[in-house]
Design an enzyme around this catalytic site. Structure first.
Site, PDB file in Angstrom:
ATOM      1  N   GLY A  52      -0.025   3.859   1.536  1.00 31.08           N
ATOM      2  CA  GLY A  52      -0.306   3.021   3.218  1.00 31.08           C
ATOM      3  C   GLY A  52      -0.966   4.050   4.006  1.00 31.08           C
ATOM      4  CB  THR A  53       0.018   7.619   4.488  1.00 31.46           C
ATOM      5  OG1 THR A  53       1.317   7.606   4.685  1.00 31.46           O
ATOM      6  CG2 THR A  53      -0.598   8.723   5.511  1.00 31.46           C
ATOM      7  CB  CYS A 307       7.326   8.751   7.576  1.00 29.60           C
ATOM      8  SG  CYS A 307       7.035   7.190   6.559  1.00 29.60           S
TER       9      CYS A 307
HETATM   10  N1  PLP Z   1       2.717   1.749   7.618  1.00 31.74           N
HETATM   11  C1  PLP Z   1       3.957   1.450   7.530  1.00 31.74           C
HETATM   12  C2  PLP Z   1       4.447   0.155   8.388  1.00 31.74           C
HETATM   13  C3  PLP Z   1       4.955   1.769   6.628  1.00 31.74           C
HETATM   14  O1  PLP Z   1       6.263   1.343   6.938  1.00 31.74           O
HETATM   15  C4  PLP Z   1       4.531   2.797   5.771  1.00 31.74           C
HETATM   16  C5  PLP Z   1       5.596   3.562   5.035  1.00 31.74           C
HETATM   17  O2  PLP Z   1       6.995   3.279   5.141  1.00 31.74           O
HETATM   18  C6  PLP Z   1       3.473   3.382   5.597  1.00 31.74           C
HETATM   19  C7  PLP Z   1       2.308   2.935   6.577  1.00 31.74           C
HETATM   20  C8  PLP Z   1       2.988   4.515   4.808  1.00 31.74           C
HETATM   21  O3  PLP Z   1       3.016   4.005   3.551  1.00 31.74           O
HETATM   22  P1  PLP Z   1       2.980   4.866   2.227  1.00 31.74           P
HETATM   23  O4  PLP Z   1       4.517   5.454   2.261  1.00 31.74           O
HETATM   24  O5  PLP Z   1       2.534   4.196   1.020  1.00 31.74           O
HETATM   25  O6  PLP Z   1       2.215   6.332   2.534  1.00 31.74           O
END
Ligand code: PLP
Length: 380
Positions: A52-53, A307
């Protein structure tokens, strides 16, 4: 099960033309098709990422940089995930201007304020579908329409909501959508960015022409296959009433805590909220102490976003919601999932009240040892 053959036998590179490569390619394309259908736009584009990042980075930086000729202004909600906030921060360093839309006490974006923030230079509006800390769901359909009326692109971070809330990108009118495999029970380190057909962006990485020239680098076949398998299970669980069961358990936990613990607040919208999220303030306790004490009792909770854990800064989400510092300090998040059982909720309700009472005796009320942060960008 689905992933194992791609780790142990099927080693083909999806860019290779031989049969092993074609096998890997067809596995990836099958998952791409499933994800696009689940998102409601089989003719859209989907770029696999490392999570997601990266999807958020690609959306915000990719659109900003490609549309620089048109404008240099972005609008974000003040409760976005740090992946969106820090991507926008990078653009600020490149000369862009970023404006943050405020939210109310329940974490809902002020849509009227958003309309007033639009300028002729605005090229992207990014508002998450559901917040990761308090679970509040945003009126993204309304926001997408406001964006499109002004010919502005709309991105939504749906990492938390995908698989948990109805999300049809065509009905909503989203141009870019970020999703992540581990939030639907898939492997960590894989995600995707949906792009409406015709939306252009500048890639983050230099290299080969993978992912239709949007994301250089050999695709991680096992992870992608795992994401596809998790999606299948998610869709099945949706039709089995699992989401309703999770919401019911969350409501039982909320009600039980309210009945057994004094000086407690629920953070987020009372109803427009993810079914598995419960953000609670236990006044007079610090979130870190609660987390550690609960952990010793086998109850795993989070303070702020996972995070940002390890950060000594208060949650930028709760700050943006205008909550007083004591209410922010004593807040923790329970996340319920497919595996959560009735018995676990009963155990939580049995174990938590005496823990909170003990902490309150030791820590007392009125803690105020944390610093405030420059609004709105909090921890990493
Ligand atoms: N966006 C949201 C709303 C999230 O909750 C998260 C992770 O918890 C992310 C982005 C980042 O996703 P990833 O952990 O797959 O990088």
């Amino acid at each position: 099960m689905a992933v194992a053959p791609y780790l142990m036998e099927k080693f083909g590179n999806a860019s290779s033309l031989h049969s092993a490569g074609r096998q890997a390619r067809s596995a990836i394309e099958a998952v791409r098709g499933k994800l696009l259908s689940a998102l409601g736009d089989p003719s859209g584009e989907l770029i696999f990422t490392s999570g997601g990042t990266e999807a958020d980075n690609l959306a915000v930086k990719g659109v900003g940089r490609v549309l620089r000729w048109k404008g240099d202004h972005l609008i974000l909600s003040s409760v976005e995930h740090s992946a969106v906030l820090h991507s926008a921060q990078s653009l600020v360093e490149e000369g862009f201007k970023v404006t943050f839309v405020p939210v109310n006490h329940e974490g809902v974006v002020d849509v009227e304020a958003l309309k007033r923030l639009i300028t002729p230079q605005t090229v992207l509006i990014s508002v998450m579908h559901a917040n990761n800390e308090v679970g509040t769901v945003q009126p993204i359909g309304e926001i997408a329409k406001i964006a499109h009326d002004k010919e502005i692109l709309f991105h939504t971070d749906a990492v938390q909501s995908f698989g948990k809330l109805k999300l049809n990108v065509r009905e909503i009118g989203a141009d870019l959508v970020s999703v992540s495999a581990h939030k639907i029970g898939g492997p960590k380190g894989v995600g995707a960015l949906y792009l409406r057909q015709g939306v252009a962006l500048k890639p983050l990485l230099s290299g080969g022409p993978h992912e239709h020239q949007h994301r250089a680098g050999t695709e991680g076949v096992p992870g992608i296959v795992g994401m596809g398998a998790a999606l299948e299970v998610t869709l099945k669980e949706q039709s089995n009433g699992t989401l309703e069961r999770i919401t019911h358990l969350r409501d039982r936990l909320e009600k039980g805590l309210k009945e057994s613990v004094s000086d407690l607040h629920i953070n987020g919208h009372p109803t427009q909220r993810l079914g598995g999220t419960l953000n609670v303030t236990f006044l007079g306790c610090s979130g870190e102490t609660l987390l550690m004490a609960f952990d010793l009792s086998d109850i795993c909770v989070s303070t702020g976003s996972a995070c940002s854990s390890g950060s000594t800064q208060p949650s930028h989400v709760l700050v943006a919601m205008g909550l007083p510092s004591q209410r922010i300090e004593g807040s923790i998040r329970f996340s319920l999932g497919w595996g959560t059982t009735e018995e676990e909720i009963q155990e939580c309700l049995r174990r938590i009240p005496p823990i909170v009472e003990r902490i309150r005796k030791v820590e007392g009320k009125g803690l105020s040892h944390r610093r405030t942060v420059p609004f709105p960008i909090g921890g990493q």
